[in-house]
Design an enzyme around this catalytic site. Structure first.
Site, PDB file in Angstrom:
ATOM      1  CG  HIS A   1      -2.127  -0.849   1.057  1.00 28.00           C
ATOM      2  ND1 HIS A   1      -3.317  -0.618   1.709  1.00 28.00           N
ATOM      3  CD2 HIS A   1      -2.325  -1.939   0.299  1.00 28.00           C
ATOM      4  CE1 HIS A   1      -4.198  -1.532   1.346  1.00 28.00           C
ATOM      5  NE2 HIS A   1      -3.618  -2.362   0.514  1.00 28.00           N
TER       6      HIS A   1
ATOM      7  CE1 TYR B   1      -5.378   3.979   8.662  1.00 25.59           C
ATOM      8  CE2 TYR B   1      -6.116   3.677  10.921  1.00 25.59           C
ATOM      9  CZ  TYR B   1      -5.275   3.345   9.879  1.00 25.59           C
ATOM     10  OH  TYR B   1      -4.306   2.366  10.062  1.00 25.59           O
TER      11      TYR B   1
ATOM     12  N   PRO C   1      -4.839   0.616  18.616  1.00 28.34           N
ATOM     13  CG  PRO C   1      -6.815  -0.436  18.001  1.00 28.34           C
ATOM     14  CD  PRO C   1      -6.135   0.205  19.156  1.00 28.34           C
TER      15      PRO C   1
ATOM     16  CE  LYS D   1       3.307   3.086  13.224  1.00 27.53           C
ATOM     17  NZ  LYS D   1       3.775   2.667  11.911  1.00 27.53           N
TER      18      LYS D   1
ATOM     19  CE1 TYR E   1      -1.496   3.978   9.082  1.00 33.19           C
ATOM     20  CE2 TYR E   1      -0.424   3.029   7.164  1.00 33.19           C
ATOM     21  CZ  TYR E   1      -1.468   3.052   8.059  1.00 33.19           C
ATOM     22  OH  TYR E   1      -2.496   2.128   7.941  1.00 33.19           O
TER      23      TYR E   1
END
Ligand code: APR
Ligand code: PHB
Length: 403
Positions: A82, A211, A303, A307, A395
C-alpha cells in the site's frame, strides 16, 4: 498446528521464550538463524493462538525482520503493498500519499494471523520445540544468571534451566508480573471507548485503508486480501458484542462512511466479531536481570496506526542481535542497551498511536475546546505537506537504530 511430545522437552536451553505470539515466534526464528538454542513455552494451543484476529499492516523494518527469519516469502507473494492511506473526515476523503511523502516507502497489508502461521510452520519444519498448552508457567531466579522456568505439561511437572528468559507473553503474561514490585515503572492511558471489529469474506470497499472520523465516531475500513475485509467501529466500552448483529454493524458503518464508500460497500456475513478496549501502556525498563520483556508484555499501543506487531518485531530484532553478539563472544553491549534502544523506538510509536487515536475518535467529554482542537489539527494536516509527511513517516515506520 504443531503439537508437543512431552518427552522431547529438555531440562536446559540457552533462551527460554515465554509466549508463542508474534514476538516469541519471531524471536525463536531469529535465534535459530543465529545458531542459538531456544524453547518456546505457550499456555494456549497453536489453534487458539491462530484464532486471534489482530491488525495486519507490516512496516518495512518488520518485513525485513521476517525476511531475516526466513519467513517472508508468502508475505511478499500474497501481501498487498500500500502506497497510500485515506483519512475521511466528515464525509470527505483525503489521501495521504505514503510513497511520495517518504521517498518511496510503503506498508504491506498482510494479516497477523498469516505472519503467525508462517512462523509456526517454519518452526515445525526446522523441528524446533514449542511447548503448547503449558500450565502454570512460572519464572524463577532471573535476578541472577541461572534463571529457570517451571510449568506442567500433560500433567508432568517440568523445569527448564536457561541463560536468559524472553518474556514474550503479552500484556496479561506472567513475566512482567513476576518482576519485584518497584523494579519497573509503568505508564498507562486508558481510552474511554473500544473498537468493535468485524471480519467478512467480502471485497474491500477501497484499494487503500480508510480511517474515518465522523460525528457518530471513528470507523476503519481495512482488509486482509482482495476478498476478505476487516472493518471497525468505535463503540462504547459497555457494549457487548452480542448486542451487535451483522446487520446493525453494516448499518452503523454506512452512517459513518462517505457517500462513495457507502455505494461501493459490499456486506456479508461476519466470520468474526469482537470488541477490544484501547490502551497506551509502557513498562520501563524492559529488562530485569536475565529477564527481557518484548512485545505486548512490555508495551501496548491503541490500534490506530497498527503499531503493535511492528513494535514487537523491532523489540525482538534488537534482542536477537544482542543475544547473537553475546553468544558469539562479541560483547554484551546490545544486552546492556536493549531496554534503552527498544524504548527509544517504543515511545515514538506510542506518541504516534496516541496522536492518531486522539485525532480521529469522538471523545465523550470533548465537546467544545477539545473538538475544535481536533478540527484545527485536521485542517492543518490537510493543508500542510510537512504535517502529512510527519504522518506518513510514522505510518510507514521509523527506522531502527541498531548501533
Ligand atoms: N505462559 C505462557 N504463555 C503465555 C502466558 C503464560 N503465563 N501468558 C500469556 N501467554 C501467551 C499468550 O497465550 C500469547 O500466545 O503469550 C502470547 C503473547 O502473544 P501476544 O499477546 O500476541 O503478544 P506479542 O507476541 O507481544 O504480540 C505483539 O501482536 O498479538 C499482537 O496485540 C499484539 O499487536 C501486538 C503484537
Ligand atoms: C486491521 O486491519 O485489523 C487494522 C489495520 C490498521 C489499523 C488497525 C487495524 O490501524
Amino acid at each position: 498446528m504443531s503439537t508437543t511430545t512431552p518427552t522431547a522437552i529438555p531440562t536446559r536451553t540457552q533462551v527460554a521464550i515465554i509466549g508463542a505470539g508474534p514476538a516469541g515466534l519471531l524471536l525463536g526464528q531469529l535465534l535459530y538463524k543465529a545458531g542459538i538454542d531456544a524453547v518456546i513455552i505457550e499456555r494456549q494451543s497453536g489453534d487458539y493462538v491462530l484464532g486471534r484476529i489482530r491488525a495486519g499492516v507490516i512496516e518495512q523494518t518488520t518485513a525485513d525482520a521476517l525476511d531475516a527469519a526466513g519467513v517472508g516469502s508468502r508475505m511478499h507473494s500474497e501481501g498487498l503493498p500500500h502506497d497510500g492511506v485515506e483519512l475521511c473526515v466528515d464525509g470527505q476523503r483525503h489521501r495521504i500519499d505514503l510513497a511520495a511523502l517518504t521517498g518511496g516507502k510503503h506498508v504491506t497489508v498482510y494479516g497477523q494471523t498469516e505472519v503467525t502461521r508462517d512462523l509456526m510452520e517454519a518452526r515445525a519444519t526446522e523441528g524446533l520445540l514449542t511447548v503448547y498448552e503449558a500450565q502454570g508457567v512460572s519464572v524463577h531466579d532471573f535476578a541472577g544468571t541461572q534463571p529457570r522456568v517451571r510449568f506442567t505439561h500433560g500433567s508432568v511437572a517440568r523445569e527448564i534451566a536457561c541463560d536468559y528468559i524472553a518474556g514474550c507473553d503479552g500484556f496479561h503474561g506472567v513475566c512482567r508480573a513476576s518482576v519485584p514490585a518497584g523494579a519497573l515503572r509503568t505508564f498507562e492511558k486508558v481510552y474511554p471507548f473500544g473498537w468493535l471489529g468485524l471480519l467478512a469474506d467480502v471485497p474491500p470497499v477501497s484499494d487503500e485503508l480508510i480511517y474515518v472520523r465522523s460525528p457518530r465516531g471513528f470507523a476503519l475500513c481495512s482488509m486482509r486480501s482482495k476478498t476478505r475485509s476487516r472493518y471497525y467501529l468505535q463503540c462504547s466500552l459497555d457494549h457487548k458484542v452480542e448486542q451487535w448483529s451483522d446487520a446493525a454493524f453494516w448499518e452503523e458503518l454506512r452512517l459513518r462512511l462517505d457517500p462513495q464508500a457507502c455505494d461501493e460497500l459490499v456486506t456479508g456475513p461476519s466470520i468474526e466479531k469482537s470488541i477490544a478496549p484501547l490502551r497506551s501502556f509502557v513498562t520501563e525498563p524492559m529488562r530485569f536481570g536475565s529477564l527481557f520483556l518484548a512485545g505486548d508484555a512490555a508495551h501496548i499501543v491503541p490500534p490506530t496506526g497498527a503499531k503493535g506487531l511492528n513494535l514487537a518485531a523491532a523489540d525482538v530484532t534488537y534482542l536477537a542481535a544482542a543475544l547473537a553478539d553475546h553468544y558469539n563472544g562479541h560483547d554484551d553491549e546490545g544486552l546492556s542497551r536493549y531496554s534503552e534502544r527498544a524504548l527509544a523506538r517504543v515511545w515514538k510509536a506510542e506518541r504516534f498511536s496516541w496522536w492518531f487515536t486522539s485525532l480521529m475518535h469522538r471523545f465523550p467529554d470533548n465537546a467544545g475546546f477539545g473538538e475544535r482542537m481536533q478540527e484545527a489539527e485536521l485542517a492543518y494536516l490537510f493543508g500542510s505537506q510537512a504535517a502529512q509527511a510527519a504522518l506518513a513517516e510514522n505510518y510507514v515506520g521509523l527506522p531502527m537504530v541498531l548501533h
